[in-house]
Scaffold this active site. Sequence first.
Site, PDB file in Angstrom:
ATOM      1  CB  SER A 210       0.114   5.431   1.258  1.00  0.00           C
ATOM      2  OG  SER A 210       0.770   4.405   0.570  1.00  0.00           O
TER       3      SER A 210
ATOM      4  CG  HIS B 228       5.040   4.231   3.417  1.00  0.00           C
ATOM      5  ND1 HIS B 228       5.013   5.055   2.306  1.00  0.00           N
ATOM      6  CD2 HIS B 228       3.825   3.618   3.456  1.00  0.00           C
ATOM      7  CE1 HIS B 228       3.860   4.940   1.694  1.00  0.00           C
ATOM      8  NE2 HIS B 228       3.106   4.082   2.371  1.00  0.00           N
TER       9      HIS B 228
END
Length: 252
Positions: free
Chosen positions: A96, A230
Amino acid sequence: MPHHEQEDLWIRRYHAAQDSAVRLLCLPHAGGSASFYFPVSQALAPRIEVLAVQYPGRQDRHREPCVDNIPELADRLLPLVTGRWTDRPLALFGHSMGAALAFELAGLLEQRAGVVPAMLFASGRRAPSRWLTDDIYERSDEELLARVRELAGTDSRILGDDEVVRMVLPAIRSDYRAASLYRPDRVHRVSCPVTALSGDDDPQAPLDDVKAWQDHTSGDFAMQVYPGGHFYLTEQAPEVIRHISEALSAVL
């Protein structure tokens, strides 16, 4: 502060591996800490020595000001990485926000230190040229925490503890600002191989935008997609760790 003490603040080595063929420097996600990568270090040692970055403003560095700017983080990391940790091949893994920082750092290593990373693993992040304006870091505490809970990046039990939330929220907000505002002004392409990893149901990293990482390297490119959102890598940890090991063996 002496240079070696700065290194110890920023770069954690949980399992020393003096005879490893390669080092892997891991950069955490927004709100994350070096300890997130302890299981990775444990699994890969001693063949691969894992280093994990601890950003200011969290855990044992919670009294330090946060850094809400990816290029500044890269600038501060660069002199701490070169020299001591580049005497053998060095690969980078970022998830990320950490993927954006890994890209920026890889470019600086090449441009300023003449060090080409063995590989850049970019996880859970759209390519640098596919940025998405997101003002979540400017919203209320409740909205910001709702986003974090939605992405399941932080243990929900921790986020249910008001005292802990008050302690970690500044770091989360700062990191989200850094991730949201990052634009690749200094580094547009690296020459090291890039492997992009993603969950197939990640709202933050659509697969077309993940595939665009291939535009940011003049080296080899590969893409690996796993089931999950995610934070696919927490659910798929054994497979991800195996892939990292195999990929580094191939490039070495």
